[in-house]
Design an enzyme around this catalytic site. Sequence first.
Site, PDB file in Angstrom:
ATOM      1  N   HIS A 146      44.637  31.140  41.569  1.00  0.00           N
ATOM      2  CA  HIS A 146      43.405  30.911  42.321  1.00  0.00           C
ATOM      3  C   HIS A 146      43.322  29.458  42.787  1.00  0.00           C
ATOM      4  O   HIS A 146      42.784  29.178  43.864  1.00  0.00           O
ATOM      5  CB  HIS A 146      42.188  31.284  41.486  1.00  0.00           C
ATOM      6  CG  HIS A 146      42.009  32.760  41.325  1.00  0.00           C
ATOM      7  ND1 HIS A 146      41.595  33.579  42.337  1.00  0.00           N
ATOM      8  CD2 HIS A 146      42.223  33.580  40.259  1.00  0.00           C
ATOM      9  CE1 HIS A 146      41.544  34.827  41.924  1.00  0.00           C
ATOM     10  NE2 HIS A 146      41.928  34.859  40.662  1.00  0.00           N
ATOM     11  N   CYS A 184      43.143  43.121  35.941  1.00  0.00           N
ATOM     12  CA  CYS A 184      42.506  41.853  35.583  1.00  0.00           C
ATOM     13  C   CYS A 184      41.122  41.853  36.204  1.00  0.00           C
ATOM     14  O   CYS A 184      40.922  41.394  37.318  1.00  0.00           O
ATOM     15  CB  CYS A 184      43.319  40.660  36.073  1.00  0.00           C
ATOM     16  SG  CYS A 184      42.645  39.082  35.524  1.00  0.00           S
ATOM     17  N   CYS A 204      39.009  38.679  37.501  1.00  0.00           N
ATOM     18  CA  CYS A 204      39.235  38.218  38.870  1.00  0.00           C
ATOM     19  C   CYS A 204      38.459  39.041  39.889  1.00  0.00           C
ATOM     20  O   CYS A 204      38.132  38.555  40.960  1.00  0.00           O
ATOM     21  CB  CYS A 204      40.720  38.286  39.219  1.00  0.00           C
ATOM     22  SG  CYS A 204      41.778  37.214  38.249  1.00  0.00           S
ATOM     23  N   GLU A 241      42.468  42.029  30.949  1.00  0.00           N
ATOM     24  CA  GLU A 241      41.557  40.892  31.071  1.00  0.00           C
ATOM     25  C   GLU A 241      40.287  41.392  31.740  1.00  0.00           C
ATOM     26  O   GLU A 241      40.304  41.872  32.873  1.00  0.00           O
ATOM     27  CB  GLU A 241      42.190  39.784  31.910  1.00  0.00           C
ATOM     28  CG  GLU A 241      41.252  38.646  32.300  1.00  0.00           C
ATOM     29  CD  GLU A 241      40.824  37.777  31.143  1.00  0.00           C
ATOM     30  OE1 GLU A 241      39.930  36.940  31.332  1.00  0.00           O
ATOM     31  OE2 GLU A 241      41.387  37.923  30.051  1.00  0.00           O
ATOM     32  N   CYS A 277      45.626  34.559  34.998  1.00  0.00           N
ATOM     33  CA  CYS A 277      46.343  33.975  36.148  1.00  0.00           C
ATOM     34  C   CYS A 277      45.905  32.524  36.251  1.00  0.00           C
ATOM     35  O   CYS A 277      45.006  32.177  37.019  1.00  0.00           O
ATOM     36  CB  CYS A 277      46.016  34.727  37.427  1.00  0.00           C
ATOM     37  SG  CYS A 277      46.590  36.422  37.440  1.00  0.00           S
ATOM     38  N   ARG A 321      49.512  40.038  39.848  1.00  0.00           N
ATOM     39  CA  ARG A 321      48.968  41.381  40.024  1.00  0.00           C
ATOM     40  C   ARG A 321      48.887  41.816  41.477  1.00  0.00           C
ATOM     41  O   ARG A 321      48.482  42.949  41.751  1.00  0.00           O
ATOM     42  CB  ARG A 321      47.590  41.466  39.362  1.00  0.00           C
ATOM     43  CG  ARG A 321      47.680  41.408  37.851  1.00  0.00           C
ATOM     44  CD  ARG A 321      46.388  40.960  37.193  1.00  0.00           C
ATOM     45  NE  ARG A 321      46.571  40.853  35.742  1.00  0.00           N
ATOM     46  CZ  ARG A 321      47.119  39.798  35.135  1.00  0.00           C
ATOM     47  NH1 ARG A 321      47.514  38.749  35.850  1.00  0.00           N
ATOM     48  NH2 ARG A 321      47.253  39.769  33.831  1.00  0.00           N
ATOM     49  N   SER A 325      43.053  42.847  41.775  1.00  0.00           N
ATOM     50  CA  SER A 325      42.403  43.958  41.081  1.00  0.00           C
ATOM     51  C   SER A 325      41.209  44.490  41.848  1.00  0.00           C
ATOM     52  O   SER A 325      40.721  45.581  41.534  1.00  0.00           O
ATOM     53  CB  SER A 325      41.991  43.553  39.655  1.00  0.00           C
ATOM     54  OG  SER A 325      43.145  43.435  38.843  1.00  0.00           O
ATOM     55  N   CYS A 343      39.685  33.223  36.533  1.00  0.00           N
ATOM     56  CA  CYS A 343      40.472  33.966  35.551  1.00  0.00           C
ATOM     57  C   CYS A 343      41.149  33.013  34.580  1.00  0.00           C
ATOM     58  O   CYS A 343      41.546  31.908  34.957  1.00  0.00           O
ATOM     59  CB  CYS A 343      41.519  34.818  36.263  1.00  0.00           C
ATOM     60  SG  CYS A 343      42.471  35.870  35.153  1.00  0.00           S
TER      61      CYS A 343
END
Length: 581
Positions: free
Chosen positions: A68, A560, A563, A14, A64, A493, A516, A61
């Site tokens: 968040h 990702c 993010c 992503e 996910c 993640r 990430s 994102c």
Amino acid sequence: MAETIVVDPITRIEGHLRIEAVLDNGVIRQASSSGTMVRGIEIILRGRDPRDAWAFAQRICGVCTLVHGIASVRSVEDALHYPIPANAQLIRNLMIAAQFVHDHVMHFYHLHALDWVDVVSALRADPQKTSELAQSLSSYPQSSPGYFKDVQAKLSRFVASGQLGIFANGYWGNPLYKLPPEANLMAVAHYLDALAWQREVVRLHTVFGGKNPHPNFVVGGTPSAISVGPSSQASNSGTALNMNGLAIVQDVIRKMQAFVEQVYLPDTLAIAGYYKDWFKKGEGVGNFLTYGEFPSEGKSIDDLSSLMIPRGIIVDRDLTKVQEVDLRAPEQIQEFVSHSWYDYSTGKNAGLHPFQGQTNLHYTGPKPPYEHLDSEQSYSWLKSPRWKNKVMEVGPLARVLMMYATGNKPARELVGMALSKLDLPTEALFSTMGRTAARTLESKLIVDEMQAWYDQLMANIRAGELETFNEALWEPSSWPAEATGVGFTEAPRGALAHWIVIKNGVIDNYQAVVPSTWNAGPRDTLGQDGPYEAALRGTELADPKQPLEILRTIHSFDPCLACAVHVTDPNGEELLQINVT
């Protein structure tokens, strides 16, 4: 002789990630990880009502789809010392757990498995032998010779048409692929099965949160009011959660358990058995961080002793000692920008705790587009988070190690089973394949807990405990003039937290430090590699024109980048173009 290879963009993730690697005689001497896309959520949130922050922050994102939102509402609840009902915490547990298992299965089959599975090789498989292999691994019902023959025919049509469709642009035929054709055909079949499976499991989020992606939340609990009346009456209560919806949740949990136990876990162990050399590659920094998640029996997230996944730090692989993490301590978690494409008002080499964090749009140094990264200067839109100036890896491996180190019995038994089956020592977990295996083991541990949380929720409902929202602190008139809060969770993640500063009822500062960013961030002021960079150092490439080894290790982190990046050009100017041919 040194040469530089560039993989840009890294696909099957992503967002947009660029990896540059400097090779000496085919071995990576230095790697540079660059996030090449941007976001500006923190700036958008300034001056807004904290109760609305989750709806913006959740759009950081699209993969996910809820974590968040969870971190955001928890940051406000922490700032206002705002307790939530036990039912709300159980519902949140179930929603987060469903996100974990859904995300891990999708990552394995659709983003990462193709680093280990040669799709074209499956055309040479014997469906009868494939069936025998599959049935030797588990009781999964879709394992007949006819089923695998049908999958092979579908794949053959893709190839005959000259277009592999979803399987295009792979390094098929690369000698690094070791699975026999029958194992490849089985994995391709399960790739397609997982596509159908995931359409079912997202229903849990729609029941509790109204939709997926980006289900609804509310500061103070969950928006799913519980109705115990007859279905016909409950249907008139709008978004109320009724017994029909709860029956759907139970069905989803069973389907998740069945797929993890009968497909995902057996496939991971079978594939890992052919790639045991990858349990010795791609370790990285050897330091691990978790914030913790999943309170037991509906207890508060702040009750750290109740968390299924503990909070803690493991340094230098030492599983005998777990150090504490204080998310509010200014000297512990800091973000650095010495090699990032922005500045701090306190200086390029300073570290800032997120409460004082800056999303500064006034960087004046060299920007993309670029021919090659200037790794001695700034080379990423990601910051470099550190814990007490140490580089930390976050994610499934960190969580499994933390559960193992703190004596979690199911975790120790499951890890022991996997290592025994593969005839490997515990140290094998510190690796590329260790991350991949840990993601699967974690899915099994989490999906096994979901039934207990569901049963507790149903017991509360039967006992007449229906509250899912606490109205006590909803109105700003009851808030202090100034407040700070940190909302944490464990995203699929890795460790995720949002820090918020509230003044006079509105957001004064907001910072999200995401998994990430921890893993993919660039070198810091001390010159320490980020986890991606450290994991690639020393990797030998069989063919630099097909850098499958880089993909295997980077994908083991499940990147990702949507993010992780932070800022955009203040004038809205185009900063780079990415051409995919």
